[in-house]
Design an enzyme around this catalytic site. Structure first.
Site, PDB file in Angstrom:
ATOM      1  N   ALA A   1       0.867  -1.169   0.000  1.00 52.68           N
ATOM      2  CA  ALA A   1       0.000   0.000   0.000  1.00 52.68           C
ATOM      3  C   ALA A   1       0.908   1.224   0.000  1.00 52.68           C
ATOM      4  O   ALA A   1       2.066   1.152   0.430  1.00 52.68           O
ATOM      5  CB  ALA A   1      -0.880  -0.019   1.237  1.00 52.68           C
TER       6      ALA A   1
ATOM      7  N   GLY B   1       0.621  -4.994   0.832  1.00 52.07           N
ATOM      8  CA  GLY B   1      -0.537  -5.086  -0.063  1.00 52.07           C
ATOM      9  C   GLY B   1      -0.212  -5.785  -1.374  1.00 52.07           C
ATOM     10  O   GLY B   1      -1.111  -6.299  -2.038  1.00 52.07           O
TER      11      GLY B   1
ATOM     12  N   GLU C   1      -0.512  -9.377  -0.585  1.00 56.16           N
ATOM     13  CA  GLU C   1      -1.944  -9.607  -0.381  1.00 56.16           C
ATOM     14  C   GLU C   1      -2.679  -9.676  -1.724  1.00 56.16           C
ATOM     15  O   GLU C   1      -3.581 -10.486  -1.915  1.00 56.16           O
ATOM     16  CB  GLU C   1      -2.508  -8.507   0.527  1.00 56.16           C
ATOM     17  CG  GLU C   1      -1.948  -8.666   1.959  1.00 56.16           C
ATOM     18  CD  GLU C   1      -2.157  -7.459   2.847  1.00 56.16           C
ATOM     19  OE1 GLU C   1      -1.880  -6.323   2.387  1.00 56.16           O
ATOM     20  OE2 GLU C   1      -2.588  -7.629   3.998  1.00 56.16           O
TER      21      GLU C   1
ATOM     22  N   GLU D   1       4.655  -4.751   7.232  1.00 58.48           N
ATOM     23  CA  GLU D   1       3.882  -3.667   7.857  1.00 58.48           C
ATOM     24  C   GLU D   1       4.303  -3.380   9.288  1.00 58.48           C
ATOM     25  O   GLU D   1       4.214  -2.242   9.756  1.00 58.48           O
ATOM     26  CB  GLU D   1       2.380  -4.014   7.832  1.00 58.48           C
ATOM     27  CG  GLU D   1       1.740  -3.972   6.451  1.00 58.48           C
ATOM     28  CD  GLU D   1       1.787  -5.291   5.713  1.00 58.48           C
ATOM     29  OE1 GLU D   1       2.602  -6.173   6.062  1.00 58.48           O
ATOM     30  OE2 GLU D   1       1.013  -5.449   4.762  1.00 58.48           O
TER      31      GLU D   1
END
Ligand code: CAA
Length: 259
Positions: free
Chosen positions: A65, A110, A113, A133
């Site tokens: 992200a 992300g 993911e 993260e």
């Protein structure tokens, strides 16, 4: 919606490329919204039979992200960002067609993911995976705490989520996260070859196979086993099943109508 940060090449085998190479293809709100638009398009077009997802440039699939964007978010915006990310990841799983992640470099946060929301993952030898993260004092927010243990087992998933350490393509292969590791220049040809194998199958049967495989993740085993019986029944009700079994008996190649 104008596609500024992703490239979508539509076809029987469609390709979605996250295209922010200067930011290692990090996912911001705009990228996630553009992906949503493309997924909606694919859902309504039965001519698209397989989707390949990859990243632009030679460094990253998706490095996570967008951290710069997150650094400016309020708590409420952060929560909404996570919800948007979850909806996008789930929309790949909800597609009735197989989705292949072609991981060409960093697949972090992300990005990992996103790869795990795809049905099949092929990695370049240069790929690096991780859920880093924790180093930002956050946790995986687009599904990693749930999908990573399912893919590589609880012990290793806990280690990676809690330490934030990365792992390479061969480790990903050994852990069963990816199905193939190939040289960087062989990545897209390998993804296309796999997609072509899938295009040669009945779309009806692939849809039921994907749904039943997903049930192994979302359902308890007894419910999943019941789900498989219903999915088998749906595949069995198709004209393709009649054709597939008849063609075998008649010792000829089947001709799928995808119905
Ligand atoms: N968000 C925003 N920008 C990013 C980014 C990210 N996730 N990852 C890399 N970039 C940017 C860098 O800021 C840099 O931009 P500038 O050139 O403008 O400085 C550019 O991409 C190139 O990156 P680096 O200079 O850092 O390249 P490097 O080779 O030194 O390191 C890296 C590569 C190890 C991948 C490093 O970039 C890195 O650690 N990136 C962050 C990885 C990360 O923490 N991902 C998880 C994000 S949080 C998340 O994803 C939450 C969630 O689950 C929803």
């Amino acid at each position: 919606m104008e596609l500024t940060d992703i490239i979508f090449q539509k076809g029987t085998i469609a390709t979605l490329t996250v295209n922010r190479p200067k930011a290692l293809n990090a996912l911001n709100r705009s990228v996630l919204e553009q992906i949503t638009t493309v997924i909606r398009d694919i859902r309504h077009d039965s001519s698209v039979r397989v989707l390949i997802v990859t990243g632009a440039g030679d460094r990253a699939f998706v490095a996570g992200a967008d951290i710069a964007a997150m650094s400016d978010m309020t708590t409420a915006e952060g929560l909404e960002f996570s919800r948007l990310g979850h909806r996008v990841m789930q929309s790949f799983e909800d597609l009735p067609i197989p989705v292949i992640a072609a991981v060409n470099g960093f697949a972090l946060g992300g990005g990992l993911e996103l790869a795990m929301a795809c049905d099949l993952i092929i990695a370049s030898e240069k790929a690096r995976f991780g859920q880093p993260e924790i180093n930002l004092a956050i946790i995986p927010g687009f599904g990693g705490t749930q999908r990573l243990p399912h893919r590589i087992g609880h012990a290793r998933a806990r280690e990676f989520v809690m330490t934030g350490e990365m792992f390479d393509a061969n480790s990903a292969l050994a852990m069963g996260l990816v199905g193939q590791v190939v040289a960087p220049e062989a990545l897209m040809p390998a993804a296309t070859a796999l997609a072509q194998k899938l295009v040669a199958k009945s779309a009806v049967a692939l849809r039921q196979a994907k749904a039943a495989l997903r049930a192994s993740f979302t359902m308890a085993e007894d419910a999943g086993l019941r789900f498989e019986q219903e999915a088998f029944g749906l595949a069995f009700a198709s004209a393709d099943r009649v054709e597939g079994t008849k063609a075998f008996v008649e010792k000829r190649a089947p001709k799928w109508g995808h119905k």
